[in-house]
Design a protein around this motif. Sequence first.
Motif, PDB file in Angstrom:
ATOM      1  N   HIS A   1      49.772  27.208   6.980  1.00 31.66           N
ATOM      2  CA  HIS A   1      50.642  26.447   7.185  1.00 31.66           C
ATOM      3  C   HIS A   1      49.402  25.927   8.596  1.00 31.66           C
ATOM      4  CE1 HIS A   1      52.936  28.474   4.873  1.00 31.66           C
ATOM      5  NE2 HIS A   1      53.286  27.710   4.095  1.00 31.66           N
ATOM      6  N   VAL A   2      49.568  26.822   9.030  1.00 33.13           N
ATOM      7  CA  VAL A   2      48.743  27.133  10.598  1.00 33.13           C
ATOM      8  C   VAL A   2      48.044  26.028  10.591  1.00 33.13           C
ATOM      9  CG1 VAL A   2      47.297  27.479  12.928  1.00 33.13           C
ATOM     10  CG2 VAL A   2      49.600  28.926  11.323  1.00 33.13           C
ATOM     11  N   GLN A   3      46.483  26.338   9.011  1.00 33.47           N
ATOM     12  CA  GLN A   3      45.127  25.423   8.670  1.00 33.47           C
ATOM     13  C   GLN A   3      45.800  24.170   8.830  1.00 33.47           C
ATOM     14  OE1 GLN A   3      43.221  27.009   6.221  1.00 33.47           O
ATOM     15  NE2 GLN A   3      41.144  25.320   6.632  1.00 33.47           N
TER      16      GLN A   3
ATOM     17  N   ALA B   1      40.362  15.449   3.358  1.00 36.46           N
ATOM     18  CA  ALA B   1      39.978  15.901   2.091  1.00 36.46           C
ATOM     19  C   ALA B   1      40.437  17.565   2.350  1.00 36.46           C
ATOM     20  CB  ALA B   1      38.325  15.770   2.113  1.00 36.46           C
ATOM     21  N   LEU B   2      40.305  18.410   2.503  1.00 36.24           N
ATOM     22  CA  LEU B   2      40.291  20.211   3.267  1.00 36.24           C
ATOM     23  C   LEU B   2      41.671  19.944   3.279  1.00 36.24           C
ATOM     24  CD1 LEU B   2      39.675  22.872   3.087  1.00 36.24           C
ATOM     25  CD2 LEU B   2      39.186  22.323   5.713  1.00 36.24           C
ATOM     26  N   ALA B   3      42.875  18.901   3.598  1.00 37.32           N
ATOM     27  CA  ALA B   3      44.004  19.448   3.927  1.00 37.32           C
ATOM     28  C   ALA B   3      44.595  18.786   2.489  1.00 37.32           C
ATOM     29  CB  ALA B   3      44.763  18.314   4.796  1.00 37.32           C
ATOM     30  N   ALA B   4      43.717  17.693   1.387  1.00 39.80           N
ATOM     31  CA  ALA B   4      44.528  17.598   0.359  1.00 39.80           C
ATOM     32  C   ALA B   4      44.500  19.171  -0.852  1.00 39.80           C
ATOM     33  CB  ALA B   4      44.434  16.969  -0.433  1.00 39.80           C
ATOM     34  N   GLU B   5      42.920  19.620  -0.337  1.00 41.61           N
ATOM     35  CA  GLU B   5      42.964  21.085  -1.288  1.00 41.61           C
ATOM     36  C   GLU B   5      43.625  22.268  -0.758  1.00 41.61           C
ATOM     37  OE1 GLU B   5      40.856  21.432  -3.690  1.00 41.61           O
ATOM     38  OE2 GLU B   5      40.085  19.504  -3.626  1.00 41.61           O
ATOM     39  N   LEU B   6      44.080  22.180   0.377  1.00 45.11           N
ATOM     40  CA  LEU B   6      44.976  23.424   0.721  1.00 45.11           C
ATOM     41  C   LEU B   6      46.416  22.615  -0.112  1.00 45.11           C
ATOM     42  CD1 LEU B   6      44.150  23.796   4.460  1.00 45.11           C
ATOM     43  CD2 LEU B   6      44.176  26.039   2.929  1.00 45.11           C
ATOM     44  N   ARG B   7      47.218  21.785  -0.199  1.00 45.56           N
ATOM     45  CA  ARG B   7      47.896  21.062   0.124  1.00 45.56           C
ATOM     46  C   ARG B   7      48.007  21.296  -2.156  1.00 45.56           C
ATOM     47  NH1 ARG B   7      51.494  19.037   2.685  1.00 45.56           N
ATOM     48  NH2 ARG B   7      51.183  18.436   5.224  1.00 45.56           N
ATOM     49  N   GLU B   8      46.998  20.831  -2.598  1.00 42.17           N
ATOM     50  CA  GLU B   8      47.238  21.425  -3.880  1.00 42.17           C
ATOM     51  C   GLU B   8      47.414  22.898  -4.609  1.00 42.17           C
ATOM     52  OE1 GLU B   8      43.684  20.617  -7.593  1.00 42.17           O
ATOM     53  OE2 GLU B   8      44.272  18.938  -6.288  1.00 42.17           O
ATOM     54  N   ILE B   9      45.721  23.812  -3.539  1.00 41.27           N
ATOM     55  CA  ILE B   9      46.480  25.187  -3.994  1.00 41.27           C
ATOM     56  C   ILE B   9      47.746  25.547  -3.339  1.00 41.27           C
ATOM     57  CG2 ILE B   9      45.404  27.384  -3.388  1.00 41.27           C
ATOM     58  CD1 ILE B   9      42.585  26.234  -2.954  1.00 41.27           C
ATOM     59  N   MET B  10      48.387  25.566  -2.812  1.00 38.21           N
ATOM     60  CA  MET B  10      49.564  25.357  -2.209  1.00 38.21           C
ATOM     61  C   MET B  10      50.992  25.040  -2.667  1.00 38.21           C
ATOM     62  SD  MET B  10      49.412  25.601   1.855  1.00 38.21           S
ATOM     63  CE  MET B  10      50.915  25.612   2.172  1.00 38.21           C
ATOM     64  N   GLY B  11      50.452  24.303  -4.017  1.00 37.26           N
ATOM     65  CA  GLY B  11      51.369  23.417  -4.472  1.00 37.26           C
ATOM     66  C   GLY B  11      50.998  23.987  -6.390  1.00 37.26           C
ATOM     67  N   SER B  12      50.756  25.033  -6.385  1.00 44.87           N
ATOM     68  CA  SER B  12      50.473  25.839  -7.850  1.00 44.87           C
ATOM     69  C   SER B  12      51.224  26.705  -8.215  1.00 44.87           C
ATOM     70  CB  SER B  12      48.717  25.819  -7.792  1.00 44.87           C
ATOM     71  OG  SER B  12      48.779  26.818  -6.692  1.00 44.87           O
ATOM     72  N   ALA B  13      51.037  27.362  -9.235  1.00 39.21           N
ATOM     73  CA  ALA B  13      51.360  28.124  -9.380  1.00 39.21           C
ATOM     74  C   ALA B  13      51.051  29.717  -9.046  1.00 39.21           C
ATOM     75  CB  ALA B  13      52.591  28.817 -11.303  1.00 39.21           C
ATOM     76  N   GLY B  14      49.742  29.476  -8.411  1.00 39.31           N
ATOM     77  CA  GLY B  14      49.046  31.143  -8.545  1.00 39.31           C
ATOM     78  C   GLY B  14      48.934  31.397  -7.097  1.00 39.31           C
ATOM     79  N   TYR B  15      49.730  30.109  -6.273  1.00 38.93           N
ATOM     80  CA  TYR B  15      49.727  30.454  -5.259  1.00 38.93           C
ATOM     81  C   TYR B  15      51.110  31.267  -4.362  1.00 38.93           C
ATOM     82  CZ  TYR B  15      50.957  29.420  -0.086  1.00 38.93           C
ATOM     83  OH  TYR B  15      51.771  29.390   1.586  1.00 38.93           O
ATOM     84  N   ASN B  16      50.478  32.444  -3.408  1.00 38.74           N
ATOM     85  CA  ASN B  16      51.047  33.958  -3.663  1.00 38.74           C
ATOM     86  C   ASN B  16      51.488  33.353  -2.035  1.00 38.74           C
ATOM     87  OD1 ASN B  16      49.484  35.531  -4.991  1.00 38.74           O
ATOM     88  ND2 ASN B  16      48.317  35.473  -3.673  1.00 38.74           N
ATOM     89  N   GLY B  17      51.916  32.040  -1.451  1.00 36.68           N
ATOM     90  CA  GLY B  17      53.192  32.267  -0.680  1.00 36.68           C
ATOM     91  C   GLY B  17      54.216  31.671  -1.074  1.00 36.68           C
ATOM     92  N   ARG B  18      54.736  31.639  -2.384  1.00 39.54           N
ATOM     93  CA  ARG B  18      55.436  31.295  -2.880  1.00 39.54           C
ATOM     94  C   ARG B  18      56.510  32.413  -2.272  1.00 39.54           C
ATOM     95  NH1 ARG B  18      56.504  26.755  -5.521  1.00 39.54           N
ATOM     96  NH2 ARG B  18      54.797  24.785  -5.639  1.00 39.54           N
ATOM     97  N   LYS B  19      57.685  32.120  -2.735  1.00 36.61           N
ATOM     98  CA  LYS B  19      59.170  32.783  -2.967  1.00 36.61           C
ATOM     99  C   LYS B  19      59.331  33.615  -4.090  1.00 36.61           C
ATOM    100  CE  LYS B  19      62.403  30.198  -0.924  1.00 36.61           C
ATOM    101  NZ  LYS B  19      63.643  29.753  -0.614  1.00 36.61           N
TER     102      LYS B  19
ATOM    103  N   LEU C   1      49.345  24.348  21.865  1.00 35.53           N
ATOM    104  CA  LEU C   1      49.554  25.537  20.302  1.00 35.53           C
ATOM    105  C   LEU C   1      51.106  25.559  20.245  1.00 35.53           C
ATOM    106  CD1 LEU C   1      48.228  27.994  18.907  1.00 35.53           C
ATOM    107  CD2 LEU C   1      48.747  30.404  20.574  1.00 35.53           C
ATOM    108  N   ARG C   2      52.222  25.803  20.824  1.00 37.19           N
ATOM    109  CA  ARG C   2      53.707  25.846  20.806  1.00 37.19           C
ATOM    110  C   ARG C   2      53.481  24.226  19.625  1.00 37.19           C
ATOM    111  NH1 ARG C   2      55.317  25.466  25.538  1.00 37.19           N
ATOM    112  NH2 ARG C   2      54.924  28.000  26.007  1.00 37.19           N
ATOM    113  N   ASP C   3      52.859  23.340  19.481  1.00 40.32           N
ATOM    114  CA  ASP C   3      53.900  22.431  19.219  1.00 40.32           C
ATOM    115  C   ASP C   3      52.837  22.487  17.710  1.00 40.32           C
ATOM    116  OD1 ASP C   3      54.810  20.947  21.297  1.00 40.32           O
ATOM    117  OD2 ASP C   3      53.312  19.747  22.007  1.00 40.32           O
ATOM    118  N   LEU C   4      52.048  23.288  17.583  1.00 42.25           N
ATOM    119  CA  LEU C   4      50.615  23.424  16.399  1.00 42.25           C
ATOM    120  C   LEU C   4      52.058  24.730  15.703  1.00 42.25           C
ATOM    121  CD1 LEU C   4      47.358  23.487  16.941  1.00 42.25           C
ATOM    122  CD2 LEU C   4      48.361  21.877  15.677  1.00 42.25           C
ATOM    123  N   LEU C   5      52.689  25.378  16.303  1.00 40.91           N
ATOM    124  CA  LEU C   5      53.394  26.397  15.678  1.00 40.91           C
ATOM    125  C   LEU C   5      54.437  26.310  15.287  1.00 40.91           C
ATOM    126  CD1 LEU C   5      52.420  29.564  17.616  1.00 40.91           C
ATOM    127  CD2 LEU C   5      51.716  29.135  15.079  1.00 40.91           C
TER     128      LEU C   5
END
Length: 77
Positions: free
Chosen positions: A33-35, A59-77, A10-14
């Motif tokens: 990020h954990v996912q 494929a799931l990881a690619a979709e997550l990365r795509e969403i995280m790279g979008s303008a609507g991603y809430n995790g952005r600064k 878990l430490r390594d994953l975090l």
Amino acid sequence: MTDLPYNPRLRDLLEAAQTLAEGFGQSAVGAEHVQLAILGDAAAIPTQVMARLKLDAPALAAELREIMGSAGYNGRK
């Protein structure tokens, strides 16, 4: 919540999740990020379950990365 210690896996994953968050220019680690860290670990039980169910972890990881790279991603600064 109790003060249970983290095991080394878990430490390594975090740590991997923190590296991913930093790579996205974020100052906090989120569930996404954990996912992604879990999906990047073929030995992780959730990833093994996905493989047994014939789900495509990359494929799931690619979709997550795509969403995280979008303008609507809430995790952005």
